[in-house]
Design an enzyme around this catalytic site. Structure first.
Site, PDB file in Angstrom:
ATOM      1  N   ASP A 292      -0.084  45.622  -5.750  1.00 27.94           N
ATOM      2  CA  ASP A 292      -0.434  45.000  -7.033  1.00 27.94           C
ATOM      3  C   ASP A 292       0.681  45.192  -8.065  1.00 27.94           C
ATOM      4  O   ASP A 292       0.426  45.368  -9.243  1.00 27.94           O
ATOM      5  CB  ASP A 292      -1.769  45.555  -7.573  1.00 27.94           C
ATOM      6  CG  ASP A 292      -2.254  44.780  -8.796  1.00 27.94           C
ATOM      7  OD1 ASP A 292      -1.916  43.596  -8.909  1.00 27.94           O
ATOM      8  OD2 ASP A 292      -2.952  45.378  -9.639  1.00 27.94           O
ATOM      9  N   ASP A 294       3.077  43.256  -9.799  1.00 32.74           N
ATOM     10  CA  ASP A 294       3.635  41.961 -10.149  1.00 32.74           C
ATOM     11  C   ASP A 294       5.006  42.139 -10.800  1.00 32.74           C
ATOM     12  O   ASP A 294       5.423  43.258 -11.110  1.00 32.74           O
ATOM     13  CB  ASP A 294       2.686  41.191 -11.064  1.00 32.74           C
ATOM     14  CG  ASP A 294       2.282  41.992 -12.283  1.00 32.74           C
ATOM     15  OD1 ASP A 294       3.149  42.646 -12.881  1.00 32.74           O
ATOM     16  OD2 ASP A 294       1.094  41.960 -12.636  1.00 32.74           O
TER      17      ASP A 294
END
Length: 518
Positions: A292, A294
């Protein structure tokens, strides 16, 4: 260290701005999300400086009230244009007098769904203000009356898309990002006509079928449902006519076994032609994301020198703990180094991308990983000062355990998560060329994060975990001033000059504050 540069010298370091947008307002205003197109969040104002900052006084505060649903934390960067401050939270926008904090108007949107975790702010072109709603509408408001001109759909909230991103005006385009990663849906950026709201183009964060990049996915289903949300406003170079932004993590989240490959264009820094929506180049900081992490952190544009030659550069302190310095004309990596604790990469490849250690991926019985899911940095805006040559970021050194809890052959949505372990929070100042830390201020607790502002007064403003707005000497890291608030700073501080007086603003929870040097 370096002495203060003259105002003229600092002006020469600034990027030119479009003649058609509020970003062309004098540097005394704060007319767009990052203050200008560069993403530096550096102001050339000098009246508040290391010698005078101790005399800053609270000018006013404004606490919001809402009449419809929506979150009440002000995470938006307020704009200041012609003596009026504009800011947003989910479903609402305000105009307040920049001198007094008195409300001029309030706009309330009746939302039909969506997610209210935050709204990062608005954009202004002429006499129109634009902002996104959580139920995926782009709304245009008359800045004089607060009345709606039009609204246009930017996504489908029934698919768990929602609007939170501050739009950016580039030429005759309202550039819009999209949020949401609960379903396996693709991210995108799109441009709208500023007068009518009509969609001009949409660019999806996945490669077209038949291209070499499409081979970074195992099949078309994974490719077109692979995530890549565009959570944060981009930056723009008018000379190159390139719009820069980052994309979010790949989906399914955490468990990447069903999507082998690099998964382009997720977790990627992209450069688009804003007139056509065509991708010009890309650099992927985080191939095949399984944590996760980004890569939406602000791509900061720096006009600097490398090996004695002037270069057009782009810098990002990425969520995965690595600092990247790119040539922004072509996306080639110049520097790739960790700036926070990380144990997931074994080195960098020939492209400057970190190489994933396959042992540091989530497992059913857990894997100790640094950084944690919140990341070494997140959406909170960093800053670059041409005065010091330093890149400033709210940095987190953190370990957590990553688990997979959807171990099917075709997992969906959130297929895993992490559980926090140890975290240490700091304000970190790095040489923009090398990423080497020049000074570091460790906070006493991990607490909340906030954005950063630097100024030609050799100052840095940011929030601490103990609900203070703090002014640092941006060269040395020495604390010079602080002011206690009702909550931790929840946005990026700004500055502007009005009637010959320089102001500082910051939001904390549901209240916007302004300080002034009289």
């Amino acid at each position: 260290m370096k002495s203060l540069l003259s105002f003229a010298a600092l002006a020469a370091l600034a990027l030119p701005l479009s003649s058609q947008t509020a970003a062309t307002k004098p540097q005394t205003d704060w007319p767009t999300y990052n203050g200008d197109y560069s993403g530096r969040r550096f102001s050339k104002l000098t009246k508040i400086n290391t010698a005078t900052v101790g005399k800053l006084q609270l000018a006013w505060s404004y606490r919001i009230t809402t009449t419809t649903g929506g979150g009440q934390r002000i995470s938006a960067t307020p704009l200041m244009v012609d003596g009026v401050i504009y800011f947003t939270v989910p479903s609402h926008a305000w105009a307040v007098d920049a001198r007094t904090g008195l409300k001029l108007w309030q706009f309330d949107w009746t939302s039909k769904g969506g997610e209210t975790i935050g709204n990062r702010g608005a954009a202004i072109k002429g006499d129109t203000l634009y902002f996104e709603t959580e139920d995926c509408n782009l709304v245009a408001i008359d800045i004089h009356t607060g009345k709606e001109k039009w609204h246009a759909s930017i996504g489908n909230p029934d698919q768990f898309y929602f609007g939170s991103v501050a739009p950016v005006i580039v030429n005759n385009h309202v550039m819009v990002g999209i949020s949401g990663d609960d379903f396996d849906i693709p991210g995108y950026v799109e441009a709208h006509d500023p007068e009518t709201g009509a969609l001009q183009w949409r660019w999806y964060a996945y490669p077209e079928a038949g291209t070499p990049e499409a081979k970074s996915w195992p099949n078309d289903d994974a490719r077109t449902h692979g995530g890549g949300m565009t959570w944060v406003a981009g930056t723009y170079d008018p000379d190159l006519n390139l719009y820069y932004f980052g994309t979010g993590n790949a989906q399914p989240v955490i468990n990447g076994t069903a999507r082998p490959g690099d998964n382009l264009f997720t977790s990627t820094i992209c450069a688009l032609n804003p007139d056509t929506g065509k991708l010009v180049w890309y650099f992927q900081p985080n191939p095949h994301d399984t944590h996760d992490w980004d890569a939406v952190q602000t791509p900061v544009l720096i006009d600097g020198t490398v090996d004695g030659k002037p270069r057009k550069l782009l810098a990002q302190a990425s969520r995965n703990g690595w600092y990247f310095l790119l040539d922004r004309t072509n996306g080639k990596a110049i520097t790739s180094v960790p700036y926070a604790k990380q144990n997931w990469a074994t080195g960098v490849n020939e492209k400057g991308q970190p190489i994933l250690n396959p042992a540091i991926t989530a497992k059913q019985n857990g894997t100790l990983t640094a950084p944690n899911q919140a990341g070494a940095s997140n959406w909170y805006p960093p800053s670059f000062s041409p005065l010091t040559g330093l890149f400033y970021v709210p940095a987190y050194d953190a370990y957590s355990m990553y688990y997979i809890y959807d171990n099917n052959k075709k997992p969906e949505g959130w297929a895993g998560n992490d559980r926090s372990g140890w975290t240490s929070a700091s304000l970190r100042a790095m040489d923009y060329r090398t990423g080497k830390v020049r000074w570091n201020h460790k906070w006493p607790s991990e607490g909340a994060r906030s954005g950063i502002l630097t100024t030609a007064g050799n100052l840095l403003f940011t929030g601490d975990p103990s609900s203070n707005l703090i002014a640092f000497n941006s060269t040395t890291g020495a604390i010079l001033w602080h002011s206690g608030l009702n909550a931790p700073v929840s946005n990026g501080p700004t500055t502007f000059e009005l009637d010959g007086l320089q102001y500082i603003t910051a939001a904390a929870g549901d209240t916007l504050y302004a300080w002034v040097l009289r």
